[in-house]
Design an enzyme around this catalytic site. Sequence first.
Site, PDB file in Angstrom:
ATOM      1  N   HIS A  39     -49.459  24.419  26.949  1.00 12.22           N
ATOM      2  CA  HIS A  39     -48.263  24.107  26.162  1.00 12.22           C
ATOM      3  C   HIS A  39     -47.516  25.357  25.711  1.00 12.22           C
ATOM      4  O   HIS A  39     -46.302  25.320  25.541  1.00 12.22           O
ATOM      5  CB  HIS A  39     -48.627  23.263  24.941  1.00 12.22           C
ATOM      6  CG  HIS A  39     -48.896  21.837  25.288  1.00 12.22           C
ATOM      7  ND1 HIS A  39     -50.116  21.420  25.741  1.00 12.22           N
ATOM      8  CD2 HIS A  39     -48.093  20.743  25.285  1.00 12.22           C
ATOM      9  CE1 HIS A  39     -50.050  20.121  25.992  1.00 12.22           C
ATOM     10  NE2 HIS A  39     -48.844  19.688  25.727  1.00 12.22           N
ATOM     11  N   GLY A  40     -48.239  26.426  25.454  1.00  7.97           N
ATOM     12  CA  GLY A  40     -47.530  27.606  24.994  1.00  7.97           C
ATOM     13  C   GLY A  40     -48.477  28.748  24.735  1.00  7.97           C
ATOM     14  O   GLY A  40     -49.685  28.560  24.562  1.00  7.97           O
TER      15      GLY A  40
END
Lengths: 322, 471
Positions: B324-325
Site C-alpha cells: 500500500h505504501g
Amino acid sequence: MALLVLALAEGAVRVWHSSLAAPTAWPAPELQKKYDQIVARAGSGQATDVVLVGDSMMDAAGNPSGLALAGAPGTVYNASVAGETLPTIAQWTTKVVVPRLHPKVVVVGFSSNELNPSVLNPAAGLGPYEHSRAVRDASGTGGVVDRADGFLRRWSLLYRYRTSLRHPLAPAPVGVFDPKLSAGGQDLAFTGQHYLQAGGANQARLIVRTIVATLAGFTIGAQNVAILQDLLTSLHRQGIRVLLVAMPVTNDLIAFHPAGVADYERALASFGSIAAASGATFADPGVWPTAEFADPVHLNGAGTAHFSGFLAPLLGVPSGAP
Amino acid sequence: VTFNSLQYAVFLPVVLGLYWLLPRRPQNVLLLIASYVFYGAFDWRFLGLLIISTLTDYTVGRLLEVTEDQRRRKRIFAVSLVVNLGILGFFKYFNFFATDGAHFLAHLGIHLAPPVLRILLPVGISFYTFHGMSYTFDVYRRDIEPTHSLLNFAVFVAFFPQLVAGPIGRAHLQLPQFERDRVPPDWAQIRRSLFLILLGLFKKVAIADMLAPYVNNAFNAPARTSFVGLLVGVWAFAFQIYGDFSGYSDIARGSAFLLGIDLPENFNQPYFSRSVTEFWRRWHISLSTWLRDYLYIPLGGNRSGSWRTYRNLFLTMLIGGLWHGAATTFVVWGGLHGLYLIGERRFTHATSEDYRRPWRLRRDLVRTVVTFQLVCLAWVFFRAPSTTAALHYLDDLAHLQGGVTDHTAILMLALAASALAFVDYVQLRARDHAAFVAWNPAVRGAMYGLMLVPIIIFSGGTPVPFIYFRF
C-alpha cells in the site's frame, strides 16, 4: 420517479432556504463575506474612495469608521483578507476589488513576511484560489463549465445551497480565518484583545507558529518583489493613487526573523524601492508598543485607533484624480 | 482524468461511441490509445514506465513459451520480477528504505547519511506492475498460454477502467476477452452498467468525500478531539475508505461492462464479515487473491504445519501492507491483520470459506461488530500520518478524553453507515451488485433520485482524488 425526488428536494430547499446558512462558493469564508459586501456596495451605487488591501495585518488594522473619525477624506472599505498571501491578494485586488469599487486611492499594507518566498507556496492559498470556480467567475476568466455552474446556481436552490446543506446542524465556526466583519470590512477578531491574552492560548500559539513558519529562511524573493511591483504598477497605471504601507510591528515580530533587525530592515528597504519604481508612496509607521497589539502581528482596538490617526492624513485625494 | 471528474463524463462516452463503430482489432488500438491518453493525463512522463513494464512482460512471456530448460526459464522469469519490482522499488520504496533503514542502523550504532531523492510516485504503479506480473507468473507456471499479440497484451495491462486502482486483473480471465470479438451490451446490460457507475459515484462523492473533512479533523488534531469525536473519526474513516475504493471499483466495472469487458468483483460487502479471515475474502479481493496465489501459496501456504502457516500468513500480510505504501504505518497495518489471521486460525474456527454461509442477523451480528472493531483498530495505523501519531490517537481514545465533539460528524456518519449498510445488505441477500436494477421501476427511480440528491450536494469544486491513487 428520480426526477420527482429531485423536484421534491428542490422544493424542500426553496421552502427552508431562509433558515440555512448563506451558501459559500469562494475558497475561504472571509473571501465570500468580502465579495458579498463588495457586490452589495457596488450594487447600491455607494462610492468607495479608498480601498485598503493586505493580509490579516491590514484586515485587523484598517478601520474605515475610525479613519473617517480621524479625518480621512471620502469613504473607505477594507478589502484585506486574513490567511491569504501576496500572490492571492494581488489577483483579488486587481481582478475583483478594483473593477467593482473603482477607488481613487488604494492602500496596500504588508509586512516583511510577504517578501519571503515561503508565501508563494501554492498550498498557502493561491492554489485553492485559482482553482475556485467562484474566483474565475468573478475574475471574468471562467469557461463553459463555470458558466454552467453559474446557470445552475441561478436556477436551482438545491444546487446553490449545497455547501450550506453539507453542515445542517451548525454554521461554520467563526475564528481568525472566518471573522466577524464590520460594515466597512474590518476584521473584528482582534479588537478587544490584550497582548497574547485574549482569544485563548491556542490562538496565540497558532499565530506565533504561523509567523515563525512564514519567516523561516527569510530572504527577499525576486518573484515576490515582481508580484508586488506589478500590483502597484497596474494600479498606478489605472490612475489610482497608491500608498504602500509597511504595517506597524512589534519588536517580538522583528525578533522572529532569522537575522532579526537586519532582515526586517532589508524588507523595509525593498518596500521603499518597489514603491519608488512603481509610482507609489511608501510609508513606514515603525515599531509600536505591544499594548497596541493582540499578538506579535495584529493590532488590537487601541492599535487600530493609532493606525487610523497615522493613515488618515496620508489619504488626501488629489484634485483631478479619476 | 479521474472517474469523478467532468472530463471523464466526456471521455467515456466519446470512447464508447467510437469503440462500438469499429471491428475488434481497431477496437483494441482505440482502447490502447484511450488508455495511454487517460494515463498520460496524470503525467505523460509515467507512460514510459508503463510501456517498459508491458514490453518486458510480453517478451518474457514469449521467451518462456519457447524455452524448455527449467533453469533458463527461471532466469527469464526473474527478469520480469527484477524489472517490475525494480520499478516499484525505486519509485515507491527507495526513500523509505534509505531513511528508515538509516534510522534502524542508527539504533545499532551505525550512522549513515543515505541520499534522499526527489522521486515522483507514478499513479497506479503498484496496480499495473502486479497486473503484469500475474501474467508472467501464470505463463511461467504453464497455467496459461502466452499471448502472441503485443497489442492485446498492452491493452490488457493498460485498460483504462482498471489501470490506476484496479481491480488487479488476472491474465487467464481477462486476456481472452481482448482476444475475441465483443458483443455490444444490450439494454439490460447498459442499465446494469450505468447503475454501477451511479452507485460508484454515490459511494465516492456522497459517502467518502462527505466523510473526509470529519476524518481529517479527528486525525489532524486528536489531542483536542473528544473521545466520541475520535471514535467517530475512525469509524468514519472505515466508511470513507470503503466508499472511496469500492466506489472506484464499481465505476471501473460499470465502464468496462459498457466496453464489453467483464472485470472481477473487488469488494463483496466486507463489513458484513464475521471474522477477519472472512474480511479478506470480501475486501480488495483482487489483491488478496493475488497475494494468496503468488505469495502465500509459493511460500508453502498451510501445507507445512501450524507455525509455518502462521509465518506465511504474517509475511503475506506484512508485504500486503507494504504494497500500500512506503511507510511503517502500512507495515503495522499489515502486521496487525497478520496477527488477527493467526489468532483466528489458532483460537477460533474461522475459515476462509465462512463467506459462503448466509449472513443471519441474530446469529452473526455480534461477530460482525467485533470484526468491524478489529478492522477499525488497524485502520487507525493506515490513516494516521505516522505510527507515533497513530499511537497518540489510540492513547487519546483510551483516556476517554473530553474535547470537541462535532455533532454534524455524528449525523453524517450515521447517514453514511446506514446508506452503505442498506446497499450492502440488499447486495448480500441478492448476491448481485446490481440487484436494484430488477426492482419495481417506481421504487428504483426513487432510489436513483435519493442517490442523485447527495451527489449534487457533495459535488462541486476540484474533484477529490481517490485514496487508492496513491498506491
